[in-house]
Design a protein around this motif. Structure first.
Motif, short mmCIF file in Angstrom:
data_model
loop_
_atom_site.label_atom_id
_atom_site.label_comp_id
_atom_site.label_asym_id
_atom_site.label_seq_id
_atom_site.Cartn_x
_atom_site.Cartn_y
_atom_site.Cartn_z
N TYR A 31 145.46 0.09 21.82
CA TYR A 31 144.46 0.30 22.73
C TYR A 31 144.74 1.74 22.91
CZ TYR A 31 142.88 1.11 27.40
OH TYR A 31 142.09 1.66 28.53
N ARG A 34 142.91 3.76 20.52
CA ARG A 34 141.62 3.90 20.51
C ARG A 34 140.71 4.58 21.78
NH1 ARG A 34 142.40 -1.47 19.51
NH2 ARG A 34 141.99 -2.03 21.81
N HIS A 35 141.78 4.62 22.78
CA HIS A 35 141.09 5.20 24.15
C HIS A 35 141.77 6.36 24.59
CE1 HIS A 35 139.14 1.61 24.87
NE2 HIS A 35 140.02 0.90 24.31
N PRO A 42 143.63 10.16 28.01
CA PRO A 42 142.71 9.15 27.96
C PRO A 42 141.36 9.52 28.00
CG PRO A 42 144.38 9.04 29.96
CD PRO A 42 144.45 10.31 29.02
N HIS A 43 140.56 8.88 27.69
CA HIS A 43 138.96 8.88 27.76
C HIS A 43 138.75 8.51 29.27
CE1 HIS A 43 138.59 9.77 23.64
NE2 HIS A 43 138.94 8.53 23.27
N ASP A 44 139.39 7.27 29.79
CA ASP A 44 139.19 6.92 31.13
C ASP A 44 140.41 6.80 31.81
OD1 ASP A 44 138.63 5.45 33.39
OD2 ASP A 44 136.93 4.22 32.63
N TYR A 48 142.68 3.32 31.63
CA TYR A 48 143.96 3.56 30.95
C TYR A 48 145.32 3.20 31.59
CZ TYR A 48 147.14 5.92 27.51
OH TYR A 48 148.42 6.27 26.64
#
Length: 193
Positions: A31, A34-35, A42-44, A48
């Motif tokens: 996870y 990917r994120h 973290p992208h979000d 996250y």
């Protein structure tokens, strides 16, 4: 249940924890890969954080099946290790047992703190409410490094048991490792680790 049978049962539960913790960590790593961006951000952050909290909770939940017998397992492993031939492997395993005992102490302290917080929560604080879930998530997050120590080094407890059952008992040679402070009479005593 006879002591040896109880120990073997506890070791089986430890084995289950180790597999579950490995799966949880592998899922988290996938996870996270990917994120997050190439720098690890973290992208979000909210998503996250929720996923990280789930990792912590899953690891805690898995360890609950081990926590009640962990101290006894460590006591038995230390006794078994003391009867195995001395060597570099036993030094590493001894260090692992120390790490596990320290981690268990911290896990138990965090659980005690959580129970104290839990007792002060309002009646409306139930699982699924922020008032309940937030302090529980904090306990899990603070405990995660100690739970991870069990995931990393817990196999040593199983390995020590396997080695103890495979080899006849051999007492290591007694030799002084480190001097202690002299007694009042001025004599020197030697401590063994």
């Amino acid at each position: 249940m006879p002591p040896d049978e109880a120990h073997q049962h506890a070791l089986r539960r430890l084995g289950v924890f180790l597999r579950e913790a490995e799966d949880t960590l592998a899922s988290w790593d996938a996870y996270s890969d990917r994120h997050t961006d190439p720098d690890g951000w973290p992208h979000d952050e909210t998503a996250y954080g929720f996923r990280q909290a789930r990792r912590d909770a899953d690891t805690w939940r898995s360890f609950t099946t081990v926590r009640g017998t962990a101290a006894a397992m460590l006591d038995t492993a230390e006794a078994q290790l003391s009867r195995l031939p001395a060597g570099s492997t036993s030094l590493r395993r001894g260090w692992h047992l120390k790490v596990l005992r320290t981690a268990l102490k911290e896990i138990n302290a965090l659980q005690s703190e959580w129970l104290g917080v839990h007792d002060t929560l309002p009646a409306s604080a139930r699982p699924g409410t922020e008032a309940y879930d937030e302090p529980l998530a904090e306990r899990n997050a603070e405990a995660w490094a100690y739970l991870d120590a069990w995931a990393l080094h817990g196999q040593s407890v199983i390995d020590i048991d396997t080695a103890a059952r495979a080899k006849p008992s051999v007492r290591p040679a007694a030799f002084p490792l480190a001097p202690t402070l002299p007694s009042k009479a001025g004599s020197t005593t030697w401590a063994r680790r």
